[in-house]
Design an enzyme around this catalytic site. Structure first.
Site, PDB file in Angstrom:
ATOM      1  N   SER A  24     -19.011-111.694  -1.972  1.00 42.66           N
ATOM      2  CA  SER A  24     -18.030-110.612  -1.936  1.00 42.66           C
ATOM      3  C   SER A  24     -18.002-109.930  -0.566  1.00 42.66           C
ATOM      4  CB  SER A  24     -18.378-109.588  -3.011  1.00 42.66           C
ATOM      5  OG  SER A  24     -17.479-108.507  -2.964  1.00 42.66           O
ATOM      6  N   ASN A  72     -23.524-104.054   8.695  1.00 42.28           N
ATOM      7  CA  ASN A  72     -22.181-103.529   8.447  1.00 42.28           C
ATOM      8  C   ASN A  72     -22.246-102.260   7.627  1.00 42.28           C
ATOM      9  OD1 ASN A  72     -20.869-103.690   5.577  1.00 42.28           O
ATOM     10  ND2 ASN A  72     -22.327-105.387   5.714  1.00 42.28           N
ATOM     11  N   CYS A 134     -23.928-101.091  -3.079  1.00 43.40           N
ATOM     12  CA  CYS A 134     -23.358-100.848  -1.745  1.00 43.40           C
ATOM     13  C   CYS A 134     -24.193 -99.805  -1.015  1.00 43.40           C
ATOM     14  CB  CYS A 134     -21.916-100.368  -1.852  1.00 43.40           C
ATOM     15  SG  CYS A 134     -21.251 -99.959  -0.228  1.00 43.40           S
ATOM     16  N   GLY A 221     -27.792-111.670   6.729  1.00 43.41           N
ATOM     17  CA  GLY A 221     -27.915-112.837   7.599  1.00 43.41           C
ATOM     18  C   GLY A 221     -29.270-113.511   7.471  1.00 43.41           C
TER      19      GLY A 221
HETATM   20  C1  DHB Z   1     -20.220-102.846   1.758  1.00 45.31           C
HETATM   21  C2  DHB Z   1     -20.575-102.968   0.454  1.00 45.31           C
HETATM   22  C3  DHB Z   1     -21.535-103.843   0.087  1.00 45.31           C
HETATM   23  O1  DHB Z   1     -21.937-103.998  -1.181  1.00 45.31           O
HETATM   24  C4  DHB Z   1     -22.142-104.607   1.055  1.00 45.31           C
HETATM   25  O2  DHB Z   1     -23.071-105.489   0.695  1.00 45.31           O
HETATM   26  C5  DHB Z   1     -21.808-104.487   2.358  1.00 45.31           C
HETATM   27  C6  DHB Z   1     -20.832-103.607   2.712  1.00 45.31           C
HETATM   28  C7  DHB Z   1     -19.233-101.887   2.193  1.00 45.31           C
HETATM   29  O3  DHB Z   1     -18.049-102.013   1.847  1.00 45.31           O
HETATM   30  O4  DHB Z   1     -19.612-100.974   2.904  1.00 45.31           O
END
Ligand code: DHB
Length: 305
Positions: A24, A72, A134, A221
């Site tokens: 995802s 990220n 997240c 990664g």
């Molecule tokens: C985001 C959400 C996630 O679950 C992830 O693994 C990496 C980034 C996000 O949208 O910030």
């Protein structure tokens, strides 16, 4: 007679012709990849987390490179459930004919339930993946997945609202992954997806500031692969439901390691962003590596560790 090794897997009742799917958020809704390869060769395709309302995500910069990985802090940017159902899924169906796993994210158990209900019955969608991990949002996110009670509650709420198999996507930012996996299983989960990324920090020395605008961001990664393998293995031994292995996979050998650790299927994340052909390359290589290693089927090696 065709003696090619058997790559088929049964994922909570859905047969996948191979165990490889993009993770995802690393594959959008397929549009950016459709010109690189025929998407229908994928075992399944997981769409970016969708929330009830549209979200712009976090301020920039929200990506940073680091050795053997990346960070990220997207902040769940997505167009919202209405756009997802009316535009993104229909457009995906025009370029991809295989199983879709819809990833959902909410800021309350009730929002997860509403999302599950909205997606139930959508053509091609074979399962829900529930993001309780997240690292980049204030409300919920990884905080949900760090608490066994809340993880169970959200699982129950989603299960009440869907007839689809439900995979709970866990955060590795916990002390005891087994207890979270068990709580999800008790809540009725049909499977567990793990790991999401590690909350991390990169610093710009000259600016004396974090590189990413939100200060912390999620590390993913190859750097995280050995930890992912350990946690997938712990989850595999803690529950009786299938585990989807995620974390630093970029080649066929990584996939075989994950399956030996206990994964039923795997997801490829950051590697798609480095090389858009990673998934098709793995799918091509996997039977060759199985043959070389004397592996006749993935079932034969699953969870041998
Ligand atoms: C985001 C959400 C996630 O679950 C992830 O693994 C990496 C980034 C996000 O949208 O910030």
């Amino acid at each position: 007679m065709d003696m090619r090794p058997d790559m088929k897997v049964d994922l909570a009742g859905t047969e996948l012709h191979n165990p490889v799917m993009p993770a995802s958020g690393t594959f959008g809704y397929g549009q950016e990849y459709k010109d690189y390869f025929d998407l229908s060769i994928l075992g399944a395709l997981v769409t970016k987390s969708v929330t009830w309302e549209p979200r712009y995500g976090n301020p920039l910069p929200r990506i940073a490179e680091c050795s053997q990985g990346m960070m990220n802090s997207i902040g769940l940017q997505n167009p919202g459930i209405e756009h997802y159902l009316e535009e993104d899924l229909p457009m995906l169906r025009e370029i991809y004919y295989g199983p879709v796993i819809s990833n959902i994210s909410g800021s309350s158990p009730e929002e997860y339930g509403r999302l599950a209900r909205a997606i139930d019955g959508q053509e091609q969608v074979v399962a829900l993946e529930v993001n309780i991990s997240c690292p980049n949002v204030k409300d919920g996110g990884a905080a949900f997945g760090a608490d066994p009670e809340i993880s169970r509650r959200i699982t129950e709420e989603v299960k009440k609202n869907t007839s689809l198999p439900v995979f709970m996507k866990l955060t590795p930012n916990v002390t005891d992954i087994a207890s979270i996996a068990r709580a999800c299983e008790e809540g009725g989960a049909d499977g567990i997806s793990l790991i999401n990324n590690f909350k991390a920090l990169k610093i710009d020395l000259k600016a004396r500031k974090p590189v990413t605008a939100m200060k912390y961001a999620g590390l993913s990664g190859p750097a995280i692969k050995p930890i992912a393998l350990r946690m997938v293995n712990e989850a595999f031994h803690a529950v009786d439901i299938p585990v989807i292995g995620i974390g630093g996979i970029s080649n066929a050998d990584d996939v075989l390691e994950m399956i030996m650790a206990g994964a039923t299927a795997v997801q490829v994340g950051s590697a798609n962003l480095v090389d858009p052909w990673t998934c098709p390359d793995i799918i091509k290589e996997l039977p060759k590596r199985m043959e070389e290693l004397g592996i006749e089927s993935l079932d034969e090696i699953r969870g041998v560790i």
